[in-house]
Design an enzyme around this catalytic site. Sequence first.
Site, PDB file in Angstrom:
ATOM      1  N   ALA A 151      12.493  -7.532  -1.441  1.00  5.23           N
ATOM      2  CA  ALA A 151      13.426  -7.212  -2.528  1.00  5.23           C
ATOM      3  C   ALA A 151      13.342  -5.729  -2.865  1.00  5.23           C
ATOM      4  O   ALA A 151      12.255  -5.202  -3.113  1.00  5.23           O
ATOM      5  CB  ALA A 151      13.084  -8.050  -3.758  1.00  5.23           C
ATOM      6  N   LYS A 208      -8.223   1.173 -14.881  1.00  6.74           N
ATOM      7  CA  LYS A 208      -9.179   0.630 -13.920  1.00  6.74           C
ATOM      8  C   LYS A 208     -10.487   0.214 -14.610  1.00  6.74           C
ATOM      9  O   LYS A 208     -11.109  -0.776 -14.226  1.00  6.74           O
ATOM     10  CB  LYS A 208      -9.431   1.648 -12.821  1.00  6.74           C
TER      11      LYS A 208
END
Lengths: 443, 443
Positions: A47, A207
């Site tokens: 997509a 993170k």
Amino acid sequence: MARSEDTITIGLLGAGNVGSLVARTLVEERDLISSRVGAPVRLAGVAVRDPEAPRDWKIPGELLTTDAEALVDQVDLVVELIGGDEPAGQLIERALRRGATVVTGNKALLASRGAELSAVAAESGAELRFEASVGGAIPILRPIQESLSGDRITKVMGIVNGTTNYILDQMDTTGAAFADSLTEAQKLGYAESDPTADIEGHDAAAKAAILGTLAFHAPFSIDDVYCQGITGVSQEDIEAASASGYVIKLLAIAEKESDSTGAVLRVHPTLLPRTHPLASVRGAFNAVFVVAENAGELMFYGQGAGGQPTSSAIMGDLVSAARRMHAPTPTATTVSSATELPPLSIERASTQYYIDMDVADREGVIAEIAQVLAANHVSIESMRQPGVVTVEGEIEDEPDNGAKVQIVTHLASERDLHATVEELRGLDVVKVVNSVLRVEVEK
Amino acid sequence: MARSEDTITIGLLGAGNVGSLVARTLVEERDLISSRVGAPVRLAGVAVRDPEAPRDWKIPGELLTTDAEALVDQVDLVVELIGGDEPAGQLIERALRRGATVVTGNKALLASRGAELSAVAAESGAELRFEASVGGAIPILRPIQESLSGDRITKVMGIVNGTTNYILDQMDTTGAAFADSLTEAQKLGYAESDPTADIEGHDAAAKAAILGTLAFHAPFSIDDVYCQGITGVSQEDIEAASASGYVIKLLAIAEKESDSTGAVLRVHPTLLPRTHPLASVRGAFNAVFVVAENAGELMFYGQGAGGQPTSSAIMGDLVSAARRMHAPTPTATTVSSATELPPLSIERASTQYYIDMDVADREGVIAEIAQVLAANHVSIESMRQPGVVTVEGEIEDEPDNGAKVQIVTHLASERDLHATVEELRGLDVVKVVNSVLRVEVEK
């Protein structure tokens, strides 16, 4: 794009740098990936917003679609590489609600909505994997989630942003100012034109939230992370730190209180002793240091960014998650996918040799030795004559009585190197070959 | 020792150093381990030769049995820590044939019969895990098997034997001879009284076979590994290598031919450039360097031996394998086992501070500054006065016009450090606080 009973179908969302590489691997290396999974794998669709956009690898037209939702609704496994909050977030949620496996590297989304998406996955029994979100190719999340699942992690501390590590490293090694190092990083593609997310520490903070969540089995979001970037780090700071034996790194740290009443997550420029394992992590590399009660100190090191390393992490999640769908145990796939790769004799290895000889101390010795190497197709990387040595028992001030030659060869076949040494042993000018050792350099 | 429907029962074979630790964890930390697994876990029995033998941890008498086969026949998961070929081999095979999961660290057995045992596991759908067999606590096998499952590994190269690394490191750093370093290693418990398996490279060769098998998806045994130990490495070799910028390490190397027609597995003393990431792996530590086509270079570092590190690897395999039995997805367990661990403000962190100030150049300044730190319960690790500096715009030969002070504090609470800096800013003698940075040292 119909789904067969045995084939695992994959829908790819996004076809940028990493997405193109993943699509290419799934198409060109379909057999390899299928054998690793233990079941046939098929890329059912990709997509994209604009099917006509130029891409690193030309995706077959029949795979491209602009209808991401329809793709998500018909595949077994969704790889999300759009990035950002939306539409990535609602597409991932849609896939998980259907029970489809989702593989993503979307750290920003995970750091803000990770707990919520994990809850959706748990509810429907779907799997959500995101190794690529921290440390690029470095396997760090799976080791924390699985290998260390029987231990208590007390601290995770990492260099998890290559842009800032490159900038600080440049400042440290070249004496450049922050602004110049940033410009250099942008020129080399290590920093984006808007570098805010990197240099202000937001990327590292996302993170830190992911690492803390997995390490401490408790949900943390980016809002829980104290965050200070590197824009305030001056060349003077770097020099002063250096003079005292420190190096400045931007670290993401998640640390449990010693009484286990909570955890502090923080990102800030940090002085590290030059002897610390993280101190020597240079340039755009990443490394994560983990401390656990029984395991002690561990470090994981590798390339933290870039298309290929990131695609390696994505494909690792994809293969191991797909295995689980069809193979009951990892053992089964490890063995049944055994390829024909015969063990070869060491004669087939290519190595470098280090050869240490006592030789006669007279003219022409080096030439004679060099000739033997050349005749055996072995070239010389370096040669040293560390000064005159004496043969045991003889008097030291007889200088013509012997000399030493040390050679490091270039890469050659073990067979040629072996023949070379045999021939050297036979030379009159070679008294004794003291040592033959192999050399490994980074190729 | 009846097996309930929901509880996962565990049978432990062997209760030496590692076995005692595993037994202790399963008994004393049963709730934690059960929550990590997502289902109740129970140690059903510990098979030993002599129930009366003294052990590091006193195993409850009702758990001890001398009938290993009966234990194997009634549990869901077997942890084999007997070591050696037999009876370990036939007990593992018996467990796998029943479909029970087996966790082991038995590298010698795996390197000789690994392919055969994996085939047994595959046939019955059982899982065989052996993270502890290579690199102690370092998660290396799972990353290779899963995280890198979508990549092509081309080379694995590791320091996988702590005994030989300790000996070579001693020879390199202290100038000791091989024999003396070996004696020292034996005294410290790093080498066994019969050190043959370590110093002749057999232990490393077994690990090379395991690493090669997993990295290249093809079965290799210890017989496929070229093996040369370190007994021939002299102090002269170490010195000569060092003079040329190399360090000598015993490496286990598994490398695929560039044309993928086969792989060479070898163990031998190797010269490494001092700049190589493996060169700085010191003492009894282990590290494994992995090169893959997309991931590039990765390194995994940590404690390669010892009871606690090994028990961490065993428990990691145990928990993650047990999870699979009862929890459909890893996501589910990661979230549902979420403990109450609130995120804390950075004020709760303990760090060291580096403080750089311009101060008035007059007597008593240091005393005044030191007083502020003491009043805030912050002690000083080091203080530097890197020479007189000038205030911008003023003339350089007015030496009394300003000085610089750089302080590294000891570990203190962020709150105290923050208060200290605020108070320093308020001092008349402090002209300006240039930098406040946090410091991390190995605690």
